[in-house]
Motif scaffolding. Structure first.
Motif, short mmCIF file in Angstrom:
data_model
loop_
_atom_site.label_atom_id
_atom_site.label_comp_id
_atom_site.label_asym_id
_atom_site.label_seq_id
_atom_site.Cartn_x
_atom_site.Cartn_y
_atom_site.Cartn_z
N UNK A 591 0.90 -1.33 0.32
CA UNK A 591 -0.13 -0.08 0.02
C UNK A 591 0.78 1.21 -0.18
N UNK A 592 0.28 2.09 -0.43
CA UNK A 592 1.31 3.77 -0.24
C UNK A 592 0.36 4.28 0.43
N UNK A 593 1.97 4.69 1.80
CA UNK A 593 1.20 5.79 2.53
C UNK A 593 0.03 6.82 2.24
N UNK A 594 -0.92 7.30 2.42
CA UNK A 594 -1.50 8.54 1.86
C UNK A 594 -2.13 8.74 4.08
N UNK A 595 -3.16 10.22 3.80
CA UNK A 595 -3.23 10.94 4.60
C UNK A 595 -4.44 10.20 4.73
N UNK A 596 -5.71 10.32 5.88
CA UNK A 596 -7.28 10.13 5.85
C UNK A 596 -7.60 10.79 4.98
N UNK A 597 -7.56 12.27 4.12
CA UNK A 597 -8.10 12.58 2.81
C UNK A 597 -8.00 11.74 1.45
N UNK A 598 -6.80 10.69 1.36
CA UNK A 598 -6.47 9.63 0.47
C UNK A 598 -5.41 10.56 -0.04
N UNK A 599 -4.81 11.53 0.03
CA UNK A 599 -3.97 11.78 -0.92
C UNK A 599 -2.47 10.99 -0.38
N UNK A 600 -1.28 11.12 -1.33
CA UNK A 600 -0.08 10.36 -1.15
C UNK A 600 0.87 11.32 -0.63
N UNK A 601 1.22 11.25 0.72
CA UNK A 601 2.30 11.44 1.51
C UNK A 601 4.13 10.91 0.40
N UNK A 602 3.64 12.39 -0.70
CA UNK A 602 5.13 11.83 -1.11
C UNK A 602 6.44 12.15 -0.14
N UNK A 603 6.50 13.52 0.43
CA UNK A 603 7.34 13.56 1.71
C UNK A 603 8.43 12.62 1.52
N UNK A 604 7.48 11.24 2.14
CA UNK A 604 7.79 10.51 2.72
C UNK A 604 8.55 9.13 1.77
N UNK A 605 7.54 9.16 0.70
CA UNK A 605 8.39 8.55 -0.43
C UNK A 605 9.67 8.70 -0.90
N UNK A 606 9.75 10.31 -0.78
CA UNK A 606 10.86 10.98 -1.53
C UNK A 606 12.21 10.58 -0.14
N UNK A 607 11.91 10.71 0.84
CA UNK A 607 13.38 10.47 1.74
C UNK A 607 13.36 8.95 1.35
N UNK A 608 12.75 7.68 1.80
CA UNK A 608 12.53 7.08 1.89
C UNK A 608 13.70 6.35 0.23
N UNK A 609 13.22 6.82 -0.63
CA UNK A 609 13.95 6.64 -1.77
C UNK A 609 15.37 7.38 -2.11
N UNK A 610 15.47 8.16 -1.17
CA UNK A 610 16.73 8.87 -1.08
C UNK A 610 17.47 8.07 0.14
N UNK A 611 17.52 7.40 0.70
CA UNK A 611 18.10 6.94 1.45
C UNK A 611 18.25 7.51 3.19
N UNK A 612 16.80 8.33 3.35
CA UNK A 612 16.77 9.30 4.79
C UNK A 612 16.07 9.01 5.27
#
Ligand code: 7RM
Length: 636
Positions: A591-612
């Motif tokens: 699943x993708x990290x989403x807010x209660x309103x259904x928006x994907x939290x890209x900030x989190x995905x960006x950090x994970x992709x950066x290895x941070x």
């Protein structure tokens, strides 16, 4: 022609001040360096609300008269185009201004014979050959609007662009050579045209002589059509007299939504801006050889292989191949062979060549180089210094030119040898350009040692006029975020000395090897794969490409193992967009990290992709915070 060139830092300050205080007077002075069939009634009228920007209204011109005819008396026998083939053992070609003029006239007559009229849209999908420049200029000569599509786009992407602009005719080649690859251009066009009823005619240049299907009544050979106009006699083709604000071309570019936009440039303003920036930034002097390594399919190629250099009577070098074929010394062979004076390339190419070490530079004479240029993405300091030390031998100023498809030409850049350079910095705005930094609320941030979102608060002649067929989209994308300003989509820092450093996009646009790619576009393509439920695409730092494409994909019904499924998804992206958008990494997630309103939290995905993954910030607003742990554990 050289009345436009600034010749000292002191003069830069004076001219800059004048350009802000008396913009119309300033730009009229620049425009006086071009050939107008009729001068303008009004230099500028504008509002950024609609937006509605008009430069040199009432003026009449043809850009090819400025790029060709006006040079014939003085430069007729001088080289306009030097062409270097992909295969170094094949002969190079040189076209003088006179020869180029004749070939453009000839092909313009071919277009007319094939029913092309002023205002028609023409799609061009060709390899890097002189004939590509000839096709572009022939369109401009008769007032047809060209839409060049880069050779790395798929049939689907071409079809989307042809349909959006309702192109009547396509110009292509049987195939093209790039490194060890043969590009099946005509075959890709055939696939695209299944969806494009507006296209009545395809003109096919022979290059690779790979077998192609030629459909009776639709497809004709370039060479046969040339023979026909030759037997008709006179090679002349009078120019179409264009209004300054008539469209010159459409060029599609990615934004933060799924569908690329057709950026529209017009004849008068674009010509003035491409010529002015070429002359100034590079400080071109007559007789020099200018080599821009970009593809003509991008704006850099439009402005700095074709229109800028030719409008200034320069010698422009077109290279068919790639920097690493047959080996990583190819650029340096070309510099040596043609005594290149100005080399304009991209950080991604520099980083790639750096990785081969200094061996490929051995025995290459680079002493002709006077000016180096960089474009397309932020240049890291390591690459800047390598370029300066090993290519420019610390004697050639590096112009780090910041600008966009929508700008037509350089905006913030050093002027070679005239204004200072600073590694990693685009430095100062060209005269006529008024950059501002704004905060999230649209408030201008004044003073130095600050950063914010980069906007431009006054028009310049090269600004886009609209996005083809959808003016509202142009307004929303560029003019609605901040009132009365053009918003660039870039973040930017202004240091203590007032020098600008572009820090990268602040929207959902990636810059992969200097290519602009929308994350939404890639997601749409991934989601078309039958096993995929949803996906989220972000960028991550990549040593060579600048940014790589990282895709988080929910794909429950896989056929075969994960590796095969990854390859299937990559193939899908290649089919839908083209090889340039292929994900570098695909992580399957439940699943993708989403807010209660259904928006994907890209900030989190960006950090994970950066290895941070150490500080992901606040995840408490997530619907299901546990998916974050799973994604972290599976990060690639
Ligand atoms: C010319 C071109 C535009 C985007 C732009 C920036 C990035 C371009 C630089 C740069 C830092 C530079 N047009 N960009 N040049 N970033 N320094 N010198 O590339 O429309 O394809 O891309 O590229 O993010 O908004 S483009």
């Amino acid at each position: 022609m050289s009345n436009m060139k600034i010749s000292s830092f002191e003069e830069y300050h004076q001219v800059y001040k004048h350009s802000v205080e008396q913009p119309e007077e300033f730009w009229a002075g620049i425009a006086d360096n071009f050939h107008w069939r009729k001068k303008w009634d009004n230099v500028l009228s504008w509002n950024f609300k609609e937006p509605n920007v008009k430069w040199f209204e009432g003026a009449k011109l043809n850009i090819t008269e400025n790029c060709l005819d006006r040079h014939l008396d003085t430069l007729g026998d001088k080289p306009a185009i030097i062409w270097e083939p992909n295969d170094p053992t094949e002969d190079h070609r040189i076209l003088t201004y006179k020869q180029l003029h004749d070939k453009v006239c000839q092909f313009a007559n071919v277009l007319k014979n094939n029913g092309v009229k002023k205002g028609d849209r023409i799609c061009i999908y060709m390899p890097m050959l002189p004939e590509l420049a000839i096709a572009v200029l022939a369109c401009a000569r008769i007032g047809a609007i060209h839409s060049v599509v880069f050779g790395g786009f798929s049939a689907q992407s071409i079809a989307d662009r042809i349909k959006d602009a309702e192109c009547a005719l396509v110009i292509t080649a049987d195939g093209g050579f790039r490194g060890t690859k043969d590009l099946p251009l005509k075959s890709v066009i055939d696939d695209a045209l299944v969806q494009c009823p507006s296209v009545k005619r395809v003109i096919v240049l022979t290059r690779s002589r790979t077998p192609v299907s030629m459909i009776k009544g639709r497809d004709v050979w370039w060479e046969d059509e040339i023979k026909k106009v030759e037997t008709q006699g006179s090679p002349v083709c009078p120019v179409e007299e264009m209004d300054a604000e008539d469209m010159l071309f459409i060029l599609y570019t990615s934004g933060s939504t799924g569908k690329p936009k057709g950026v529209v440039h017009t004849c008068g303003g674009y010509m003035v801006y491409a010529g002015y920036t070429f002359a100034n930034t590079f400080q071109y002097t007559p007789g020099e050889v200018f080599f821009c390594t970009a593809d003509i399919g991008w704006i850099t190629g439009h402005s700095y292989i074709i229109y800028g250099p030719l409008s200034q009577g320069a010698t422009t070098l077109i290279f068919e191949g790639i920097p690493t074929y047959p080996d990583a010394g190819r650029f340096w062979d070309i510099v040596d062979k043609f005594k290149v004076n100005i080399l304009y390339t991209a950080p991604t190419a520099i980083r790639s060549l750096m990785s081969f070490g200094l061996d490929p530079l051995k025995d290459k004479d680079l002493s002709s180089i006077k000016v180096l240029g960089s474009v397309g993405e932020p240049i890291n300091e390591e690459a800047w210094h390598w370029f300066d030390d090993h290519i420019g031998h610390n004697k050639a100023p590096i112009v780090d030119t910041w600008w966009q498809t929508e700008n037509g030409g350089h905006m913030i850049t050093p002027i070679a040898g005239i204004t200072p350079t600073k590694p990693g910095y685009a430095t100062l705005p060209l005269p006529g350009i008024q950059p501002v930094l704004v905060d999230e609320n649209g408030k201008e941030i004044e003073g130095n040692g600050v950063s914010g979102n980069l906007c431009i608060k006054f028009p310049w002649p090269g600004i886009l006029r609209t996005t083809y067929g959808d003016h509202e989209r142009c307004r929303l994308t560029y003019f609605a975020t901040y009132e009365n300003m053009y918003f660039t989509g870039d973040g930017c820092l202004r240091d203590e000395d007032g020098y600008y450093k572009i820090t990268g996009r602040v929207d959902d646009v990636l810059n992969v090897s200097g290519h602009r790619i929308g994350t939404a576009e890639v997601e749409n393509a991934i989601n078309m794969h039958s096993s995929v439920v949803e996906s989220a695409v972000v960028g991550y730092p990549h040593d060579i490409k600048g940014q790589g494409v990282y895709a988080f994909v929910v794909s429950p019904g896989q056929h075969g193992d994960a590796d095969l499924n990854r390859k299937d998804i990559i193939m899908t992206v290649q089919r839908i967009i083209g090889p340039i958008a292929k994900p570098d990494k695909i992580q399957f997630v439940s699943g993708l990290p989403k807010t209660r309103s259904g928006k994907i939290m890209r900030r989190i995905l960006r950090k994970i992709a950066e290895g941070d993954t150490a500080n992901l910030g606040d995840t408490s607003t997530l619907l299901d915070p546990s998916v974050v742990e799973e994604i972290k554990a599976g990060a690639l």
